[in-house]
Design a protein around this motif. Sequence first.
Motif, short mmCIF file in Angstrom:
data_model
loop_
_atom_site.label_atom_id
_atom_site.label_comp_id
_atom_site.label_asym_id
_atom_site.label_seq_id
_atom_site.Cartn_x
_atom_site.Cartn_y
_atom_site.Cartn_z
N SER A 143 117.99 63.80 23.36
CA SER A 143 118.32 64.86 24.31
C SER A 143 119.79 65.22 24.17
N LEU A 144 120.13 66.40 24.63
CA LEU A 144 121.51 66.87 24.66
C LEU A 144 121.89 67.17 26.10
N ILE A 184 124.94 63.80 23.00
CA ILE A 184 123.64 63.75 22.34
C ILE A 184 123.15 62.31 22.40
N ARG A 185 122.00 62.12 23.07
CA ARG A 185 121.46 60.77 23.29
C ARG A 185 120.33 60.51 22.29
N ILE A 186 120.35 59.35 21.68
CA ILE A 186 119.43 59.01 20.60
C ILE A 186 118.68 57.72 20.92
N HIS A 206 114.28 67.02 23.69
CA HIS A 206 113.42 67.35 22.56
C HIS A 206 112.05 66.72 22.82
N LEU A 207 111.00 67.54 22.90
CA LEU A 207 109.65 67.07 23.19
C LEU A 207 108.83 67.05 21.89
N GLY A 208 107.53 67.27 21.98
CA GLY A 208 106.68 67.24 20.80
C GLY A 208 106.32 65.83 20.40
#
Length: 536
Positions: free
Chosen positions: A265-266, A289-291, A375-377
Amino acid sequence: MEINDLARTHHAPATPAAPAAPATAVTPAALAELVRQARGPVLVPGDDGYDTERSGFQRAYRHRPDVIVGAECAGDVVAAVGFARAQGLPVAVQATGHGLSAATDGGLLISTRRMAGVRVDAAARTARVEAGVVWGQVVEAAAPYGLAPLNGSSPGVGVISYTLGGGVGVLARTYGFAADRVRSVDLVTADARQLHVTADSDPELFRALLGGGHGLGVVTAMEFGLVPVARLYGGQLVFGGERIDAALAAYPDWTATVPDELTSSLALIAYPDLPHLPEPLRGRYLAQIRIAYTGSAEEGERLVAPLRAVGPRVSDELREMPYADSHTIHRDPSDPHAYDGDNALLSGLDAAALHRVAALTGPDAPVMCVVQLNHLGGAMAKRGGPGEVAGSVGHRDARFALRLLSPLPGAEAGDDLGARMGDGLGADAPDADGPGSGGASSEGPGAALATVRALHADALAAVAPWRIGRSVNFLFGSHGERPDAAGVARSVHDADEHRRLAGLKAQHDPDNVFRFHPSGAAAADRTPVVGTTVHG
């Protein structure tokens, strides 16, 4: 750290979304019988502990029930619902109160926070939790076995309400929604019956509970699958200054290149200049930006290289970590506060639109606004894979979720923002420029809410071409008073799913006993009455 800077109003003052409870006197004999039946405390206004019990994480609103039952077991919930039915009282339920919207005015509140049992079956890779359990407890209980739940980013959020809304978590692209892993639900119905609901025992009700389950009953326990994750490569890349624009340009395109094993996510945050904040954050506008990547650290380094190429970072905390430390990726606030939030599920997004959102919500905005683009999907876009069920989570085809959250300074001073707004915004509310306000206007919490809603509407308009709906998990605050309340309710599911859920609501709660629920929950033959979220 979330401080409002309000300066203008947009919407007219709202009225409380939840109707007052019926003017039905609670009989002393019935109350005495409830006290006899319940193992947990039974509280009424004026009792010691009443104010603490009715309060939750969301401080813009606070329940004002006629009766509180501090449930210690499922039997207490059965007794509470039976009492409420007999006395003509509506029922609200709260665990942590993170998702609380409008507060109850009268009625009965079931507080489930004492129901904190967690049991992990390592061989079956499952966990069974009671109604008041928070995600941090499950992470801790599963970790010794090399297992993890599909928890959210904050360890203090309640498991039940999060999962009933779908649940978009740290491992979402890899393993799907939290609701997809549920095996069984223990439910107390509106007529005070206990049901053990599974995909075999009642397929329609089970499916409805998993993504549309608010307002269908009181969940007293839930069993769900765990996943074999013991460690992660993750953390934050933080950009400031002129590098923010470059990060915004790079992130949407970068998400199209990563595998399902990487969830990210950002976030955009304009931190106020307050002494209690760490020096690197104080008074700065930052892009984080989270990873979270379940693959190797070596491959993780390769995948994030295009983001590092944006330029120098304020901080770079990507590292190998035990899954028990996954809450450090987002660092969500742990202190209760007042806030309001909206969101949009998007089929896509371009850099120009994201820059427009940033321009509207950044340091020059009239109020502080925390922006998060998830970010989904991946696995979320799939239905009914191995070990999963096809629940009622809406808009699985969304590629992004744009989330907006703003603080409401001054709203914590009184009992309930909605009630004070209806009474003229509360003339006795303290000056919002008081300690910790960060220089917010003294116009009052009602004006703060109006300003926040106007800003959120403008920001969401910037992504209108891609908007396909909303996530109920990220609707914060009382949205039932909005002019477009019906549209908000229907945006969580497509039209057919919304009608199906409304039919099940009519079947299982025809008298609307559980009338306090999030904006997306279906009510029988009418726009949902928006109030407290079931299981907060």
